[in-house]
Design a protein around this motif. Structure first.
Motif, PDB file in Angstrom:
ATOM      1  N   ILE A  52       0.848  -1.198   0.000  1.00 49.04           N
ATOM      2  CA  ILE A  52       0.000   0.000   0.000  1.00 49.04           C
ATOM      3  C   ILE A  52       0.884   1.249   0.000  1.00 49.04           C
ATOM      4  CG2 ILE A  52      -1.662   1.362   1.335  1.00 49.04           C
ATOM      5  CD1 ILE A  52      -2.815  -1.356   2.322  1.00 49.04           C
ATOM      6  N   PHE A  53       1.902   1.240   0.857  1.00 47.02           N
ATOM      7  CA  PHE A  53       2.818   2.378   0.907  1.00 47.02           C
ATOM      8  C   PHE A  53       3.476   2.596  -0.454  1.00 47.02           C
ATOM      9  CE2 PHE A  53       6.874   4.445   1.458  1.00 47.02           C
ATOM     10  CZ  PHE A  53       6.541   5.532   2.243  1.00 47.02           C
ATOM     11  N   ASP A  54       3.928   1.513  -1.081  1.00 44.25           N
ATOM     12  CA  ASP A  54       4.585   1.619  -2.384  1.00 44.25           C
ATOM     13  C   ASP A  54       3.647   2.213  -3.433  1.00 44.25           C
ATOM     14  OD1 ASP A  54       6.890   0.579  -1.295  1.00 44.25           O
ATOM     15  OD2 ASP A  54       6.536  -1.454  -2.048  1.00 44.25           O
ATOM     16  N   LYS A  55       2.356   1.944  -3.318  1.00 45.23           N
ATOM     17  CA  LYS A  55       1.382   2.511  -4.251  1.00 45.23           C
ATOM     18  C   LYS A  55       1.301   4.031  -4.075  1.00 45.23           C
ATOM     19  CE  LYS A  55      -2.109   2.168  -7.143  1.00 45.23           C
ATOM     20  NZ  LYS A  55      -1.765   2.431  -8.513  1.00 45.23           N
ATOM     21  N   PHE A  56       1.368   4.492  -2.832  1.00 50.09           N
ATOM     22  CA  PHE A  56       1.317   5.927  -2.553  1.00 50.09           C
ATOM     23  C   PHE A  56       2.630   6.621  -2.908  1.00 50.09           C
ATOM     24  CE2 PHE A  56      -2.508   4.959  -0.236  1.00 50.09           C
ATOM     25  CZ  PHE A  56      -3.200   6.143  -0.138  1.00 50.09           C
ATOM     26  N   ASP A  57       3.752   5.952  -2.690  1.00 48.40           N
ATOM     27  CA  ASP A  57       5.079   6.542  -2.906  1.00 48.40           C
ATOM     28  C   ASP A  57       5.451   6.440  -4.387  1.00 48.40           C
ATOM     29  OD1 ASP A  57       7.632   7.574  -2.595  1.00 48.40           O
ATOM     30  OD2 ASP A  57       8.459   5.742  -1.721  1.00 48.40           O
ATOM     31  N   CYS A  58       4.820   7.271  -5.198  1.00 51.90           N
ATOM     32  CA  CYS A  58       4.964   7.202  -6.664  1.00 51.90           C
ATOM     33  C   CYS A  58       6.396   7.427  -7.133  1.00 51.90           C
ATOM     34  CB  CYS A  58       4.039   8.216  -7.327  1.00 51.90           C
ATOM     35  SG  CYS A  58       2.304   7.967  -6.920  1.00 51.90           S
ATOM     36  N   ASP A  59       7.128   8.319  -6.472  1.00 49.67           N
ATOM     37  CA  ASP A  59       8.490   8.620  -6.927  1.00 49.67           C
ATOM     38  C   ASP A  59       9.552   7.752  -6.248  1.00 49.67           C
ATOM     39  OD1 ASP A  59       8.685   9.695  -4.375  1.00 49.67           O
ATOM     40  OD2 ASP A  59       9.017  11.755  -5.044  1.00 49.67           O
ATOM     41  N   ARG A  60       9.105   6.810  -5.425  1.00 48.59           N
ATOM     42  CA  ARG A  60      10.001   5.859  -4.742  1.00 48.59           C
ATOM     43  C   ARG A  60      11.051   6.557  -3.879  1.00 48.59           C
ATOM     44  NH1 ARG A  60       6.127   3.381  -5.610  1.00 48.59           N
ATOM     45  NH2 ARG A  60       5.826   1.866  -7.234  1.00 48.59           N
ATOM     46  N   SER A  61      10.661   7.655  -3.244  1.00 44.88           N
ATOM     47  CA  SER A  61      11.581   8.422  -2.400  1.00 44.88           C
ATOM     48  C   SER A  61      11.676   7.861  -0.983  1.00 44.88           C
ATOM     49  CB  SER A  61      11.133   9.881  -2.332  1.00 44.88           C
ATOM     50  OG  SER A  61       9.878   9.966  -1.658  1.00 44.88           O
ATOM     51  N   GLY A  62      10.762   6.980  -0.624  1.00 39.89           N
ATOM     52  CA  GLY A  62      10.742   6.450   0.732  1.00 39.89           C
ATOM     53  C   GLY A  62       9.795   7.201   1.647  1.00 39.89           C
ATOM     54  N   THR A  63       9.174   8.265   1.121  1.00 35.49           N
ATOM     55  CA  THR A  63       8.155   9.019   1.847  1.00 35.49           C
ATOM     56  C   THR A  63       7.038   9.382   0.869  1.00 35.49           C
ATOM     57  OG1 THR A  63       9.246  11.140   1.408  1.00 35.49           O
ATOM     58  CG2 THR A  63       9.780  10.038   3.507  1.00 35.49           C
ATOM     59  N   VAL A  64       5.904   9.750   1.432  1.00 32.32           N
ATOM     60  CA  VAL A  64       4.762  10.178   0.614  1.00 32.32           C
ATOM     61  C   VAL A  64       4.550  11.658   0.872  1.00 32.32           C
ATOM     62  CG1 VAL A  64       2.286   9.890   0.209  1.00 32.32           C
ATOM     63  CG2 VAL A  64       3.702   7.886   0.743  1.00 32.32           C
ATOM     64  N   ASP A  65       4.710  12.468  -0.178  1.00 32.64           N
ATOM     65  CA  ASP A  65       4.483  13.905  -0.014  1.00 32.64           C
ATOM     66  C   ASP A  65       3.007  14.214  -0.277  1.00 32.64           C
ATOM     67  OD1 ASP A  65       4.084  14.233  -2.829  1.00 32.64           O
ATOM     68  OD2 ASP A  65       6.210  14.655  -3.130  1.00 32.64           O
ATOM     69  N   LEU A  66       2.650  15.456  -0.081  1.00 28.31           N
ATOM     70  CA  LEU A  66       1.253  15.866  -0.204  1.00 28.31           C
ATOM     71  C   LEU A  66       0.699  15.609  -1.602  1.00 28.31           C
ATOM     72  CD1 LEU A  66      -1.286  17.142   0.985  1.00 28.31           C
ATOM     73  CD2 LEU A  66      -0.300  19.397   0.502  1.00 28.31           C
ATOM     74  N   GLU A  67       1.470  15.919  -2.635  1.00 23.04           N
ATOM     75  CA  GLU A  67       0.988  15.711  -4.009  1.00 23.04           C
ATOM     76  C   GLU A  67       0.731  14.236  -4.301  1.00 23.04           C
ATOM     77  OE1 GLU A  67      -0.171  17.888  -6.216  1.00 23.04           O
ATOM     78  OE2 GLU A  67       0.199  19.374  -4.656  1.00 23.04           O
ATOM     79  N   GLU A  68       1.633  13.384  -3.831  1.00 23.65           N
ATOM     80  CA  GLU A  68       1.439  11.939  -4.026  1.00 23.65           C
ATOM     81  C   GLU A  68       0.181  11.481  -3.288  1.00 23.65           C
ATOM     82  OE1 GLU A  68       5.846  10.000  -4.436  1.00 23.65           O
ATOM     83  OE2 GLU A  68       5.341  10.891  -2.492  1.00 23.65           O
ATOM     84  N   PHE A  69       0.002  11.968  -2.072  1.00 22.83           N
ATOM     85  CA  PHE A  69      -1.159  11.593  -1.269  1.00 22.83           C
ATOM     86  C   PHE A  69      -2.446  12.057  -1.942  1.00 22.83           C
ATOM     87  CE2 PHE A  69      -4.079  12.097   2.368  1.00 22.83           C
ATOM     88  CZ  PHE A  69      -3.999  10.818   2.906  1.00 22.83           C
ATOM     89  N   ARG A  70      -2.454  13.310  -2.406  1.00 21.28           N
ATOM     90  CA  ARG A  70      -3.638  13.833  -3.111  1.00 21.28           C
ATOM     91  C   ARG A  70      -3.971  12.970  -4.327  1.00 21.28           C
ATOM     92  NH1 ARG A  70      -2.131  20.182  -3.666  1.00 21.28           N
ATOM     93  NH2 ARG A  70      -2.844  20.906  -1.620  1.00 21.28           N
ATOM     94  N   SER A  71      -2.954  12.681  -5.118  1.00 20.43           N
ATOM     95  CA  SER A  71      -3.150  11.914  -6.351  1.00 20.43           C
ATOM     96  C   SER A  71      -3.717  10.532  -6.063  1.00 20.43           C
ATOM     97  CB  SER A  71      -1.824  11.808  -7.101  1.00 20.43           C
ATOM     98  OG  SER A  71      -1.964  10.977  -8.224  1.00 20.43           O
ATOM     99  N   GLU A  72      -3.153   9.869  -5.083  1.00 20.66           N
ATOM    100  CA  GLU A  72      -3.602   8.508  -4.771  1.00 20.66           C
ATOM    101  C   GLU A  72      -5.001   8.513  -4.153  1.00 20.66           C
ATOM    102  OE1 GLU A  72      -3.131   4.859  -5.704  1.00 20.66           O
ATOM    103  OE2 GLU A  72      -1.648   6.359  -6.250  1.00 20.66           O
ATOM    104  N   MET A  73      -5.275   9.490  -3.292  1.00 23.02           N
ATOM    105  CA  MET A  73      -6.613   9.584  -2.701  1.00 23.02           C
ATOM    106  C   MET A  73      -7.660   9.882  -3.775  1.00 23.02           C
ATOM    107  SD  MET A  73      -6.282   8.634   0.335  1.00 23.02           S
ATOM    108  CE  MET A  73      -7.995   8.885   0.774  1.00 23.02           C
ATOM    109  N   LYS A  74      -7.288  10.679  -4.754  1.00 20.88           N
ATOM    110  CA  LYS A  74      -8.213  10.952  -5.857  1.00 20.88           C
ATOM    111  C   LYS A  74      -8.517   9.661  -6.610  1.00 20.88           C
ATOM    112  CE  LYS A  74      -8.856  13.878  -9.899  1.00 20.88           C
ATOM    113  NZ  LYS A  74      -8.334  15.012 -10.674  1.00 20.88           N
TER     114      LYS A  74
END
Length: 139
Positions: free
Chosen positions: A77-99
């Motif tokens: 699930i985390f890997d799905k949210f972490d689109c850029d594979r940085s090891g963290t989920v930033d706000l833009e990634e979170f917004r995109s995945e929640m959408k």
């Protein structure tokens, strides 16, 4: 706990209202960002999903899932949210995945209205129902 009546269009209209959707998703992100560093770590996101207990129960009955299976699931699930594979989920990634998640829910609901029991007053589905109610009241 409250009961709402929604269909796919309720959820889709909420997502389409970009300012309202982003405001609510941003608030959710801030609540999950426990250390306030502006990104979600693997453990912060896992705590959020663990609190929902979606995996540890089956129709409200506790089930035993091996810890390694839970870890693998939460990691995916985390890997799905972490689109850029940085090891963290930033706000833009979170917004995109929640959408994407909300649009998938809208597609799954279709056009037939259903009743849903909501245990959390700040859930995004509750926000979607509230937004629709406000629009109907304004007419």
């Amino acid at each position: 706990m409250g009961v709402i009546v929604i269909d796919g269009s309720t959820v889709r209209h909420f997502v389409d209202d970009e300012s309202e959707f982003q405001k609510d998703v941003d608030a959710r992100f801030a609540a999950l960002d426990l250390n306030g560093d502006g990104v979600l770590s693997r453990s912060e996101l896992r705590k959020a999903f663990e609190s929902l207990r979606l995996i540890e129960t089956h129709f409200g009955v506790d089930v035993v899932t091996p810890p390694e299976q839970l870890t693998a699931l939460y990691d995916s699930i985390f890997d799905k949210f972490d689109c850029d594979r940085s090891g963290t989920v930033d706000l833009e990634e979170f917004r995109s995945e929640m959408k994407q998640i909300m649009l998938a829910i809208a597609d799954g609901l279709g056009s037939a209205p259903i009743q849903i029991a909501i245990d959390e007053e700040n859930s995004l589905l509750q926000k979607a129902a509230d937004l629709e109610a406000q629009k109907i009241a304004a007419v």
